[in-house]
Design an enzyme around this catalytic site. Sequence first.
Site, PDB file in Angstrom:
ATOM      1  NE  ARG A  77       2.214 -66.683  -3.098  1.00  0.00           N
ATOM      2  CZ  ARG A  77       2.470 -67.959  -2.963  1.00  0.00           C
ATOM      3  NH1 ARG A  77       2.476 -68.527  -1.781  1.00  0.00           N
ATOM      4  NH2 ARG A  77       2.705 -68.687  -4.029  1.00  0.00           N
ATOM      5  CB  SER A 145       2.089 -63.280 -13.782  1.00  0.00           C
ATOM      6  OG  SER A 145       2.655 -64.319 -13.028  1.00  0.00           O
ATOM      7  CG  ASP A 198       0.616 -66.324 -13.731  1.00  0.00           C
ATOM      8  OD1 ASP A 198       0.767 -66.335 -14.972  1.00  0.00           O
ATOM      9  OD2 ASP A 198      -0.277 -65.653 -13.168  1.00  0.00           O
TER      10      ASP A 198
HETATM   11  C1  GLC Z   1      -2.186 -61.451 -17.596  1.00  0.00           C
HETATM   12  C2  GLC Z   1      -0.713 -61.526 -17.974  1.00  0.00           C
HETATM   13  C3  GLC Z   1      -0.254 -62.960 -18.080  1.00  0.00           C
HETATM   14  C4  GLC Z   1      -0.611 -63.707 -16.816  1.00  0.00           C
HETATM   15  C5  GLC Z   1      -2.089 -63.572 -16.504  1.00  0.00           C
HETATM   16  C6  GLC Z   1      -2.487 -64.271 -15.212  1.00  0.00           C
HETATM   17  O1  GLC Z   1      -2.939 -61.980 -18.621  1.00  0.00           O
HETATM   18  O2  GLC Z   1      -0.501 -60.855 -19.202  1.00  0.00           O
HETATM   19  O3  GLC Z   1       1.134 -63.028 -18.318  1.00  0.00           O
HETATM   20  O4  GLC Z   1      -0.280 -65.061 -16.971  1.00  0.00           O
HETATM   21  O5  GLC Z   1      -2.422 -62.204 -16.409  1.00  0.00           O
HETATM   22  O6  GLC Z   1      -1.790 -63.773 -14.122  1.00  0.00           O
END
Ligand code: GLC
Length: 460
Positions: A77, A145, A198
């Site tokens: 996004r 993330s 995130d």
């Molecule tokens: C996975 C990623 C992590 C992220 C999570 C949620 O665990 O390694 O960095 O925060 O997904 O998106």
Amino acid sequence: MVAAAAEQVVAGLREECATPAGRLDEVAAAMAEEMAAGLAEEGGSKVKMIVSYVDSLPNGSEEGLFYALDLGGTNFRVLRVQLAGKEKRVVKRESREVSIPRHLMSGNSSELFGFIALALAKFVHDEGHNTLFDNKQRELGFTFSFPVRQTSIASGTLIKWTKAFSIDDAVGEDVVAELQMAMEKQGLDMRVSALINDTVGTLAAGSYYDEDVVVGVILGTGSNAAYLEKASAIPKLEGELPKSGNMVINTEWGNFSSPCLPLTEYDEALDKESLNPGEQIFEKLISGMYLGEIVRRVLLKISLQSSIFGNVDQTKLKSHFILRTPDISAMHHDQTPDLKIVAEKLADNLKIIDTSLETRKMVVEICDIVTRRSARLAAAGIVGILRKIGRGNPNDKRKSVIAIDGGLYEHYTEFRQCLESTLTELIGEEASRSVTVKLANDGSGLGAALIAAAHSQYLK
Ligand code: GLC
């Protein structure tokens, strides 16, 4: 009656997935212990406990027009957020969601970032002429993330991919440099002023609206949590301690594993055949990417060992990830007297037709077993964090709010209710009066804009 062989499979699953409070207590204790080990030294635990370089959370005074880019799932996004200080807060928020073509998730890095930068450039272009930026560079908060070894607030190298991504040439590279390069190729004059996870965004956005938010959790495609830690409790922190005395830690709890986790043959096979065998074990038990896939594996075993699904063509049943978590959620919440939705989902997704009501009830129970285990383990993880920071116990009267984002928590009601009741079960009625869980919808994008604002080049 459901055939005995099928019943046996379900009974075995029920037993192996059991998460009585005693076991969850062990999980919470092991989580807190791993967290401490991960803070002690780099590589001290499978739970990486990443130093985010975010040492204070937004307080509402943030001002200006900021962009955010949120990359971490099957969609990314882009956002444009106008922040107007303490009184007015977020006065405008626009966003656009773009789905990432599958082949880009396992291709090469420049293709992925090129695709993203193009979409970002179009979004910026649609802003029209904005005098605000006549002599000024635009700024962006980048929510990425995946586990990243942060080297500063606006740089960090990718440790490994998780979830459905696997782009070899990006591992070990600075993801901000890659994005920055792709933006330049698009002729986009924009500076990445913050790189965050995130969970950090969710924590930041949560605390922007409620200063009692101390933990940010993602329960979506993947699962992870971030929290505010005392800098003095982070032995591995190098250099001068931050003035605030605090530091946000991205735990990367998805990679937690422990002998006390209730693993079944289905989990073991799923892990072995996954993109990242041996890794993200906690995430594979909990998150939305995997729950449907676990249920599919159980149904396949039933179909191999009994005839309750009739003479079914197993091609679909054997396809990985064909049953998605939204499908099992729909079946789990089916309120029709004859479980019509279950029948439809089984037929449409797995080509299992003509099931008896008894069989459909059994499928609902399988969804329930798998989802309850997930929600209860997630609750135990949260309790582990609360223990680590000395909150959520009868001696602690401070309010502690846990901000949660992610489709699994937002859309799967049975999951959400089970997580919340388990939390109360684990910390007790009294302590639970000062602990609240709340949905921080779309926290990661807003959080990135807020942290970008706090690190804007124009502040100095
Ligand atoms: C996975 C990623 C992590 C992220 C999570 C949620 O665990 O390694 O960095 O925060 O997904 O998106």
